[in-house]
Scaffold this motif. Structure first.
Motif, PDB file in Angstrom:
ATOM      1  N   ALA A 148      43.678  49.947  39.395  1.00 27.36           N
ATOM      2  CA  ALA A 148      44.668  50.940  39.808  1.00 27.36           C
ATOM      3  C   ALA A 148      45.714  50.327  40.736  1.00 27.36           C
ATOM      4  CB  ALA A 148      43.974  52.109  40.506  1.00 27.36           C
ATOM      5  N   ALA A 149      45.362  49.206  41.383  1.00 26.94           N
ATOM      6  CA  ALA A 149      46.300  48.516  42.275  1.00 26.94           C
ATOM      7  C   ALA A 149      47.213  47.563  41.516  1.00 26.94           C
ATOM      8  CB  ALA A 149      45.532  47.756  43.352  1.00 26.94           C
ATOM      9  N   GLY A 150      47.068  47.502  40.194  1.00 27.02           N
ATOM     10  CA  GLY A 150      47.982  46.693  39.388  1.00 27.02           C
ATOM     11  C   GLY A 150      47.544  45.271  39.140  1.00 27.02           C
ATOM     12  N   VAL A 151      46.256  44.992  39.260  1.00 25.11           N
ATOM     13  CA  VAL A 151      45.758  43.645  38.986  1.00 25.11           C
ATOM     14  C   VAL A 151      44.555  43.721  38.052  1.00 25.11           C
ATOM     15  CG1 VAL A 151      46.588  42.673  41.160  1.00 25.11           C
ATOM     16  CG2 VAL A 151      44.312  43.664  41.059  1.00 25.11           C
ATOM     17  N   GLU A 152      44.304  42.623  37.355  1.00 19.41           N
ATOM     18  CA  GLU A 152      43.191  42.562  36.406  1.00 19.41           C
ATOM     19  C   GLU A 152      42.178  41.523  36.888  1.00 19.41           C
ATOM     20  OE1 GLU A 152      40.877  43.595  33.222  1.00 19.41           O
ATOM     21  OE2 GLU A 152      42.744  44.542  33.904  1.00 19.41           O
ATOM     22  N   PRO A 153      40.909  41.926  37.080  1.00 21.25           N
ATOM     23  CA  PRO A 153      39.891  40.971  37.537  1.00 21.25           C
ATOM     24  C   PRO A 153      39.679  39.846  36.525  1.00 21.25           C
ATOM     25  CG  PRO A 153      39.133  43.243  37.786  1.00 21.25           C
ATOM     26  CD  PRO A 153      40.370  43.294  36.952  1.00 21.25           C
ATOM     27  N   LEU A 154      39.482  38.639  37.034  1.00 26.06           N
ATOM     28  CA  LEU A 154      39.201  37.480  36.194  1.00 26.06           C
ATOM     29  C   LEU A 154      37.745  37.042  36.314  1.00 26.06           C
ATOM     30  CD1 LEU A 154      42.418  35.353  36.865  1.00 26.06           C
ATOM     31  CD2 LEU A 154      41.974  36.939  34.984  1.00 26.06           C
ATOM     32  N   GLU A 155      36.984  37.715  37.157  1.00 25.08           N
ATOM     33  CA  GLU A 155      35.569  37.405  37.339  1.00 25.08           C
ATOM     34  C   GLU A 155      34.841  38.670  37.760  1.00 25.08           C
ATOM     35  OE1 GLU A 155      35.493  34.477  40.398  1.00 25.08           O
ATOM     36  OE2 GLU A 155      36.023  35.880  41.996  1.00 25.08           O
ATOM     37  N   ASP A 156      33.522  38.617  37.755  1.00 25.51           N
ATOM     38  CA  ASP A 156      32.728  39.770  38.185  1.00 25.51           C
ATOM     39  C   ASP A 156      32.965  40.048  39.667  1.00 25.51           C
ATOM     40  OD1 ASP A 156      31.683  39.981  35.653  1.00 25.51           O
ATOM     41  OD2 ASP A 156      29.898  38.772  36.114  1.00 25.51           O
ATOM     42  N   PHE A 157      32.788  41.304  40.043  1.00 26.03           N
ATOM     43  CA  PHE A 157      33.000  41.709  41.432  1.00 26.03           C
ATOM     44  C   PHE A 157      32.040  40.952  42.348  1.00 26.03           C
ATOM     45  CE2 PHE A 157      32.108  45.031  44.811  1.00 26.03           C
ATOM     46  CZ  PHE A 157      33.264  44.758  45.527  1.00 26.03           C
ATOM     47  N   PRO A 158      32.579  40.174  43.319  1.00 24.42           N
ATOM     48  CA  PRO A 158      31.717  39.354  44.177  1.00 24.42           C
ATOM     49  C   PRO A 158      31.241  40.060  45.440  1.00 24.42           C
ATOM     50  CG  PRO A 158      33.990  38.813  44.601  1.00 24.42           C
ATOM     51  CD  PRO A 158      33.998  39.889  43.539  1.00 24.42           C
ATOM     52  N   GLY A 159      31.708  41.282  45.668  1.00 25.98           N
ATOM     53  CA  GLY A 159      31.380  41.976  46.905  1.00 25.98           C
ATOM     54  C   GLY A 159      32.598  42.077  47.803  1.00 25.98           C
ATOM     55  N   THR A 160      32.400  42.733  48.938  1.00 26.38           N
ATOM     56  CA  THR A 160      33.532  42.977  49.837  1.00 26.38           C
ATOM     57  C   THR A 160      33.729  41.891  50.883  1.00 26.38           C
ATOM     58  OG1 THR A 160      32.131  44.283  51.324  1.00 26.38           O
ATOM     59  CG2 THR A 160      33.265  45.469  49.552  1.00 26.38           C
ATOM     60  N   GLN A 161      32.828  40.932  50.946  1.00 23.93           N
ATOM     61  CA  GLN A 161      32.904  39.924  52.001  1.00 23.93           C
ATOM     62  C   GLN A 161      33.604  38.639  51.567  1.00 23.93           C
ATOM     63  OE1 GLN A 161      31.845  40.879  55.104  1.00 23.93           O
ATOM     64  NE2 GLN A 161      31.561  42.822  54.009  1.00 23.93           N
ATOM     65  N   VAL A 162      33.966  38.538  50.301  1.00 22.07           N
ATOM     66  CA  VAL A 162      34.667  37.355  49.796  1.00 22.07           C
ATOM     67  C   VAL A 162      35.836  37.814  48.932  1.00 22.07           C
ATOM     68  CG1 VAL A 162      32.649  35.845  49.851  1.00 22.07           C
ATOM     69  CG2 VAL A 162      33.110  37.217  47.819  1.00 22.07           C
ATOM     70  N   THR A 163      36.750  36.885  48.640  1.00 25.26           N
ATOM     71  CA  THR A 163      37.905  37.240  47.817  1.00 25.26           C
ATOM     72  C   THR A 163      37.526  37.321  46.344  1.00 25.26           C
ATOM     73  OG1 THR A 163      38.558  34.906  47.665  1.00 25.26           O
ATOM     74  CG2 THR A 163      39.556  36.228  49.420  1.00 25.26           C
ATOM     75  N   TRP A 164      38.330  38.062  45.620  1.00 21.33           N
ATOM     76  CA  TRP A 164      38.075  38.349  44.205  1.00 21.33           C
ATOM     77  C   TRP A 164      39.235  37.784  43.392  1.00 21.33           C
ATOM     78  CZ3 TRP A 164      37.225  44.090  42.292  1.00 21.33           C
ATOM     79  CH2 TRP A 164      36.695  44.069  40.992  1.00 21.33           C
ATOM     80  N   ARG A 165      38.956  36.864  42.480  1.00 20.48           N
ATOM     81  CA  ARG A 165      40.006  36.240  41.677  1.00 20.48           C
ATOM     82  C   ARG A 165      40.517  37.217  40.629  1.00 20.48           C
ATOM     83  NH1 ARG A 165      43.379  32.219  43.033  1.00 20.48           N
ATOM     84  NH2 ARG A 165      44.142  31.060  41.220  1.00 20.48           N
ATOM     85  N   CYS A 166      41.833  37.472  40.672  1.00 15.67           N
ATOM     86  CA  CYS A 166      42.451  38.435  39.757  1.00 15.67           C
ATOM     87  C   CYS A 166      43.795  37.898  39.288  1.00 15.67           C
ATOM     88  CB  CYS A 166      42.661  39.791  40.452  1.00 15.67           C
ATOM     89  SG  CYS A 166      41.161  40.561  41.103  1.00 15.67           S
ATOM     90  N   ARG A 167      44.399  38.616  38.350  1.00 16.89           N
ATOM     91  CA  ARG A 167      45.753  38.299  37.894  1.00 16.89           C
ATOM     92  C   ARG A 167      46.632  39.531  38.086  1.00 16.89           C
ATOM     93  NH1 ARG A 167      44.833  36.489  33.228  1.00 16.89           N
ATOM     94  NH2 ARG A 167      45.219  34.274  33.584  1.00 16.89           N
TER      95      ARG A 167
END
Length: 360
Positions: free
Chosen positions: A74-93
């Protein structure tokens, strides 16, 4: 008490008094009373109890992967990997600019920040990186990079018009150029194109950009009838060789060369001796590079030679009507197209050409 996880270290002191012991799990000292553990059902070890409470709270706050994906998309990005949790960054496009980014889920979901630091303008870029990105977007920068959220003077590589979008807006919009975003026959846009070329239309906008459009050349006042598409392509008025308004060829005049670094433009011009034309330009940020006093008719010829050379090179204007309220924008060129060294060469070449005519 041993069945509840603590080994008493002293004799039984009474039901309501602290009973020192050692926790069987964490090996720390405990001081829980018999009644609190056996009667009220509390844990024997304070530290283990705290850890269990924290674990339960964390489990309650844990973000489900499927919910996280919904929020981040909904924020306009597409995840490139599984959700890692809230304590680390999440690779997206980023769906807007197409760049790969590292997203903090909490920053987007809880703080309401934008997911892409390129589109939001928080990503610091070098001047070279910003220039390369602007060129990839179809815009040629005319001045140094001012920052991602500051208007950046550039030229559209498609229509050759000068525009000033911010880098952030250029990333987000489909049409990077405000002129390309509107059809050329839009009356407001068409009038602006004609005025930027030094022409004042005498009739309403024609039905086609290929039909002649009667207009008056602002510089000399003569009537011309160019087509809008030719004006858009050439970016200069078709009456360049006419006499300058207010310039008297029978009097001595200066051929001058100016630059304006803020506009990223150079200018050739002429003025009669004793006039304030050069100082008028200087008040608007132009700097004098060179000037040469000539007979008036030779000054006109020399300026025409420079403008002819620029026309043969198909160089668009370096400034527009709104950039130069004092006039003279039709004799400008962008420094990215013609740097100062080449401008000096053009200037010297024109002087030598009129000198060869035997009149200097």
């Amino acid at each position: 008490m041993r069945d509840r996880g603590t080994d008493p270290q002293v004799s039984y002191p009474g039901a309501d008094k602290p009973w020192p012991g050692i926790c069987q799990t964490c090996k720390r000292e405990t001081r829980s009373s018999y009644s609190s553990v056996i009667t009220r059902g509390q844990g024997a070890c304070f530290y283990c109890g705290q850890r269990k409470s924290s674990a339960k709270a964390a489990e309650k706050r844990r973000v489900r992967p499927e919910a996280a994906v919904t929020v981040i998309r909904a924020a306009g990005v597409e995840p490139l990997e599984d959700f890692p949790g809230t304590q680390v960054t999440w690779r997206c496009r980023c769906n807007t600019c197409g760049k790969e980014i590292d997203v903090w889920y909490s920053s987007v979901a809880y703080a309401g920040n934008g997911a892409c630091y390129y589109c939001s303008g928080t990503m610091r870029l070098t001047d070279e990186e910003a220039h390369a990105e602007m060129l990839s977007l179809g815009l040629q920068p005319l001045v140094t990079y001012p920052g991602s959220n500051v208007a950046w003077r550039s030229r559209c590589q498609r229509c050759k018009k000068i525009v000033e979008p911010t880098l952030c807006n250029a990333r987000k919009t489909v049409y990077k150029c405000r002129f390309c975003a509107r059809v050329a026959t839009d009356p407001e846009t068409a009038l602006e194109i004609m005025e930027d070329a030094g022409l004042t239309p005498l009739v309403p906008v024609p039905l086609s950009v290929k039909l002649p459009w009667p207009a008056r050349h602002i510089t000399c006042g003569k009537r011309v009838a160019p087509t809008l598409d030719k004006v858009t392509q050439r970016k200069r008025a078709p009456c360049r060789h006419c006499a300058k308004y207010g310039f008297q060829p029978n009097r001595p005049g200066y051929l001058y060369l100016l630059v304006n670094n803020a506009l990223g433009a150079g200018k050739i011009g002429i003025c009669n001796e004793g006039t304030n034309r050069i100082s008028d330009h200087e008040r608007y940020g132009w700097s004098l590079v060179a000037r040469q006093l000539l007979p008036g008719h030779l000054a006109v010829e020399a300026e025409g030679r420079v403008l002819d050379r620029w026309a043969l090179l198909d160089l668009p204007l370096g400034a527009g009507r709104h950039d130069m309220p004092q006039g003279g924008w039709t004799e400008t060129v962008a420094l990215v197209d013609r740097d100062l060294g080449h401008l000096r060469e053009d200037y010297s070449w024109a002087l030598e050409a009129v000198a060869c005519a035997g009149s200097v």
